[in-house]
Scaffold this motif. Structure first.
Motif, PDB file in Angstrom:
ATOM      1  N   HIS A  12      51.282  57.060  34.147  1.00 10.83           N
ATOM      2  CA  HIS A  12      51.137  57.021  32.689  1.00 10.83           C
ATOM      3  C   HIS A  12      52.321  57.626  31.918  1.00 10.83           C
ATOM      4  N   ASP A  13      53.068  58.561  32.516  1.00 12.22           N
ATOM      5  CA  ASP A  13      54.020  59.374  31.749  1.00 12.22           C
ATOM      6  C   ASP A  13      55.496  59.126  32.082  1.00 12.22           C
ATOM      7  N   PHE A  14      55.790  58.034  32.745  1.00 11.66           N
ATOM      8  CA  PHE A  14      57.199  57.711  33.011  1.00 11.66           C
ATOM      9  C   PHE A  14      57.718  56.920  31.808  1.00 11.66           C
ATOM     10  N   HIS A  15      58.084  57.647  30.769  1.00  8.53           N
ATOM     11  CA  HIS A  15      58.542  57.025  29.526  1.00  8.53           C
ATOM     12  C   HIS A  15      59.826  56.233  29.781  1.00  8.53           C
ATOM     13  N   TYR A  16      59.932  55.072  29.141  1.00 11.92           N
ATOM     14  CA  TYR A  16      61.110  54.195  29.258  1.00 11.92           C
ATOM     15  C   TYR A  16      61.372  53.806  30.722  1.00 11.92           C
ATOM     16  N   ARG A  17      60.292  53.639  31.502  1.00 11.79           N
ATOM     17  CA  ARG A  17      60.425  53.337  32.929  1.00 11.79           C
ATOM     18  C   ARG A  17      61.294  52.085  33.149  1.00 11.79           C
ATOM     19  N   ASP A  18      60.973  50.996  32.463  1.00 19.32           N
ATOM     20  CA  ASP A  18      61.683  49.740  32.719  1.00 19.32           C
ATOM     21  C   ASP A  18      63.180  49.892  32.469  1.00 19.32           C
ATOM     22  N   GLU A  19      63.524  50.549  31.399  1.00 19.31           N
ATOM     23  CA  GLU A  19      64.925  50.723  31.030  1.00 19.31           C
ATOM     24  C   GLU A  19      65.661  51.582  32.061  1.00 19.31           C
ATOM     25  N   ILE A  20      65.061  52.679  32.472  1.00 15.41           N
ATOM     26  CA  ILE A  20      65.723  53.597  33.408  1.00 15.41           C
ATOM     27  C   ILE A  20      65.854  52.961  34.777  1.00 15.41           C
ATOM     28  N   GLU A  21      64.811  52.254  35.232  1.00 16.74           N
ATOM     29  CA  GLU A  21      64.900  51.597  36.535  1.00 16.74           C
ATOM     30  C   GLU A  21      65.926  50.477  36.510  1.00 16.74           C
ATOM     31  N   ARG A  22      66.076  49.803  35.372  1.00 15.43           N
ATOM     32  CA  ARG A  22      67.124  48.781  35.258  1.00 15.43           C
ATOM     33  C   ARG A  22      68.503  49.413  35.356  1.00 15.43           C
TER      34      ARG A  22
END
Length: 867
Positions: free
Chosen positions: A772-782
């Motif tokens: 629930h708390d991995f903010h901006y997950r998609d951006e950081i993983e990209r």
């Protein structure tokens, strides 16, 4: 007398003499500059008088004297000066008349006239000569004869004191740095600019002023002149006079009156023969002056060589009055060095001893003399004004009662001009409102060991001069440097005042912070450095004080000045999280030009009350919210003014006219949030966690942004530069460590790094739940997939037992941490001061050591934005 006491005494004397004798010295300096090129200016103003048209043959000296006497038969000729330059006029000197006025020292001066050497005609008096004569009288004795001479003499002695005391007072710690001593930076402002101008320019001219003063005393005091003559081995004028026998005093050898003998001397001298005898002894000369015999002595010639080093490098020849034989010939270049110095006193004073460049340098230094009087007065008046304001504030704040039974807290300040003292008392007032029992002390009155039992302490300290503590804190600084204490039980915060234009910016505050850190004390928050009273840094300090006091409603110390930004996006990021709600927000300004900041900067939000709270207050106080009031020259509904103000007790406001009520309202204090985007993103983005008070009320800032403000509403916002968290300008490796909403600051820094093409980035991030708390997950993983983040380490505390945090990640990656730090990596930490930031700091201290970590901080390789 202790060193700080002595230094303070020197400072007090320096400014006292500066506002008294400094005015006299300003006049003496200005007139001295006017006299620097007196002869050259008079020559330019008087063609045909001081300079003449060259002809084929000049008159012989005896013929020239005869023509002069024919034109002035009643005057007694005393001297005749000739020049080897065919364009220079001759000059005749006459004995003073019986009724001639006497100047300082009881001496009367005779008239001098320029003479055409080709015709013997006495020329007109030069234009401007009277102006320069008056200027000289101002310069030497303030046109007040002996009284003025004593004033100028005393002021000249004080100039020597100014030079020595000024050097002592500004002696920098880095005394070997030429830049510290001599570099003048015109970008400075206010009091710092005045002090910089006063001290740096004073250093430029210090040696010149010493030479001017030590030579100027030659004309001020007989004892000084006699002492220098004794030092040089030159007989005093009194010892050179030949005293006749007691029975013949006042008479010549033949019993005639001495005055009659003077007339006879002048009458019997064969000028032509004397000049021939002189030229036989000195065939090459540029100027020569004949002095007629006096008191039975011989004729004297003073002359300059063709290549004389300066105008006072005179040679002298004395001729027997009867035989015209040379009885004495003294050459300047044959004199001992000491006698050359004494004989060149005027040339040293004027600067011509060092050539034309010396005259120019001394003239410029003299012109600068009023600068020190002006800047000294301005500094003095500014200091008095600040001290008066600080005393008034201290008196008012000291009268505040201490919080009864509150938590004790020591607040120590070190102030040179009163600014730190004022801020200390403002801080104390805010903390007392928060329930602290605050004890305010001058730092100089404390001993370092007293801090061991303080529990909590705040320090507000300024830096004076070139990295020095204020005068009254020098004793504490000396004891601090000499002691090694354990302050493991102390929690502290430091507000350091300084000016970034100095190499030693906030040096004393930094030194104090390092000493406390080395002693084991734990920071309540990172040291805050204030550049020339920067309002943003002071608001940041106030923000921490509010958090420490547990008061979110403390008023701003300075009136806010916000811009209007539209709230265009609000997204709940952590639905289902065990923690508080976190929102992504985006705002745009009315003026696109306001999209201007750097990664690491802070957004300060002016919060608002929600409509329901304002309506409830209006109903309780009995006001119509649509009543018009004027605030900052702008007509507004009372409801609007109340929404952005601290709401008073309704019972105290009931019955007041609306305008009177509006005038008493204080604005809500601002709230700070790290900016999570770059201007290129087209909006200012924030990551905000909704906060609640124990009674369930939403926090004023987070509640306004995440709940009460509707999309499209105007948000009051101002940007505070935060240069201490700007990303590195180069491609060095970067380690980013953060937790919670601290990810906002790291996100902006990463965006700036990626935009600059710097890809050696390692992120360590912690939150509660990975789901629930991995903010901006998609951006950081990209970013990680594309190689723009080389390493990503995550710690979600609620997903593990025992719980893991980012400091544990650093410990687990010790080998990589060593490798990156060895490669020159910088470490940026953003997030919670409780738990995370101290834990990360402890790991880094273990890895690199306290000294190395502090060196990293000084070099900008260890930066924190924690709250």
């Amino acid at each position: 007398m202790t060193l700080p006491t002595f230094r303070n005494a020197m400072f007090q004397l320096h400014w006292f003499f500066g506002i008294t004798a400094g005015v006299v010295l300003a006049l003496v300096g200005a007139t001295g500059a006017m006299l620097s090129f007196e002869h050259e200016l008079l020559k330019a103003l008087n063609p045909g008088v001081i300079t003449v048209a060259a002809q084929s043959q000049a008159l012989a000296p005896d013929a020239l004297v005869a023509r002069i006497r024919a034109q002035q038969p009643e005057a007694k000729l005393q001297s005749l000066a000739l020049s080897a330059d065919p364009n220079e006029a001759a000059k005749a000197g006459f004995a003073p008349k019986a009724d001639a006025p006497k100047g300082p020292g009881g001496r009367a001066r005779g008239e001098s006239r320029y003479v055409d050497p080709y015709t013997g005609t006495l020329l007109a008096k030069p234009r401007g000569e009277g102006f320069f004569r008056t200027t000289m009288q101002l310069h030497r004795w303030l046109v007040m004869d002996d009284v003025g001479k004593q004033i100028v003499g005393a002021s000249t002695v004080i100039l020597v004191f100014f030079c020595l005391s000024g050097l002592y007072l500004r002696w920098p710690r880095r005394w070997g740095s030429v830049r510290v001593w001599l570099a003048l930076d015109w970008r400075q402002k206010g009091r710092n600019f005045l002090w910089h101008l006063h001290s740096i320019v004073g250093t430029w001219v210090l040696v010149l002023y010493l030479v001017m003063a030590l030579t100027g005393l030659w004309w001020s005091y007989d004892w000084y002149r006699d002492g220098l003559n004794r030092w040089a081995g030159v007989p005093s004028q009194q010892s050179q006079k030949k005293e006749p026998p007691a029975g013949e005093r006042g008479k010549g050898r033949d019993g005639a009156d001495r005055e009659e003998r003077k007339a006879d001397d002048a009458a019997v001298l064969d000028v032509g023969a004397a000049w021939v005898a002189f030229e036989d002894a000195a065939p090459a000369w540029s100027t020569a002056t004949l002095q007629w015999p006096r008191d039975g002595g011989g004729a004297q010639f003073a002359y300059l060589d063709v290549d004389a080093p300066h105008e006072r490098a005179r040679n002298t020849i004395e001729l027997d009055a009867a035989t015209l034989a040379v009885t004495k010939h003294e050459r300047y270049d044959a004199k001992p060095t000491r006698q050359k110095i004494v004989g060149s006193m005027f040339a040293l004073h004027r600067g011509s001893f060092f050539g034309t460049a010396g005259v120019l340098a001394f003239m410029l230094a003299s012109l600068l003399m009023p600068l020190f009087a002006i800047t000294g007065w301005m500094l003095y008046l500014d200091r008095r004004r600040k001290q008066h304001a600080a005393r008034a504030l201290a008196t008012a704040q000291a009268a505040l009662p201490a919080a009864s039974g509150g938590e004790p807290l020591l607040l120590a300040y070190a102030s040179q001009t009163g600014s730190a003292q004022r801020l200390a008392w403002q801080t104390a007032a805010a903390l007392r409102e928060g329930g602290f029992d605050v004890r305010v002390e001058r730092l100089g009155r404390l001993r370092p060991e007293q801090l061991a039992n303080a529990g909590r302490a705040l320090f507000v300290v300024s830096t004076f001069g070139e990295g020095q503590p204020p005068d009254d804190a020098r004793g504490f600084a000396r004891r601090m440097r000499a002691q090694s204490l354990s302050l493991a039980t102390l929690q502290y915060g430091v507000l350091a005042l300084g000016d970034r234009e100095y190499d030693s910016y906030c040096e004393f505050g930094r030194e104090l912070d390092h000493w406390l850190h080395h002693a084991g004390a734990q920071p309540l928050f990172d040291r805050i450095d204030v550049d020339a009273g920067d309002a943003g840094a002071l608001r940041h300090w106030q923000h921490h004080i509010g958090q420490l006091a547990g008061r979110t409603d403390l008023p701003d110390w300075s009136a806010p000045s916000y811009g209007a930004w539209h709230l265009i996006q609000r997204e709940w990021l952590n639905i289902g999280s065990p923690g508080g709600r976190a929102y992504h927000l985006a705002l745009t300004p009315h003026d696109p030009a306001d999209l201007a900041w750097q990664a690491g900067d802070i957004a300060e939000i002016g919060p608002r009350h929600d409509d329901a709270s304002v309506d409830a207050w209006l109903a309780a106080a009995g006001f119509d919210g649509d009543s018009d009031v004027v605030q900052a020259d702008t007509p507004l509904p009372l409801r609007t003014v109340l929404a952005r103000s601290r709401l008073p007790d309704p019972s105290t406001a009931r019955g007041l006219p609306p305008q009177q009520l509006a005038a008493t309202l204080a604005p809500l204090p601002h709230r700070e949030y790290s900016i999570a985007s770059l201007p290129a993103d087209g909006s200012l983005q924030l990551l905000v966690r909704r906060m609640r008070h124990p009674d369930g009320r939403l926090g004023s800032g987070s509640g306004w942004l995440t709940e009460h403000a509707a999309l499209g509403n105007d948000i009051a916002l101002r940007i505070r530069p935060n240069p201490s968290f700007h990303p590195p300008a180069d491609a060095r490796p970067l380690i980013l460590v953060g937790n919670g909403t601290g990810l906002a600051g790291l996100r902006a820094v990463l965006k700036a790094r990626i935009a600059a093409g710097h890809t050696r980035n390692w992120m360590l991030f912690g939150e509660r739940s990975g789901l629930h708390d991995f903010h901006y997950r998609d951006e950081i993983e990209r970013w990680q997939r594309e190689g723009q983040v080389q390493h990503l380490d995550l710690a979600f505390s609620r997903d593990h037992a025992p719980r893991r945090y980012v400091q544990h990640l650093l410990q687990e990656q010790r080998a990589r941490l060593d490798e990156w730090l060895a490669a020159g990596a910088a470490v940026y930490v953003c997030g919670s001061l409780e738990g995370m930031a101290p834990g990360v700091d402890a790991v880094l201290r273990e890895v690199v050591g306290v000294d190395a970590l502090e060196a990293m901080a000084e070099d900008g390789r260890y930066r924190r934005d924690v709250y």
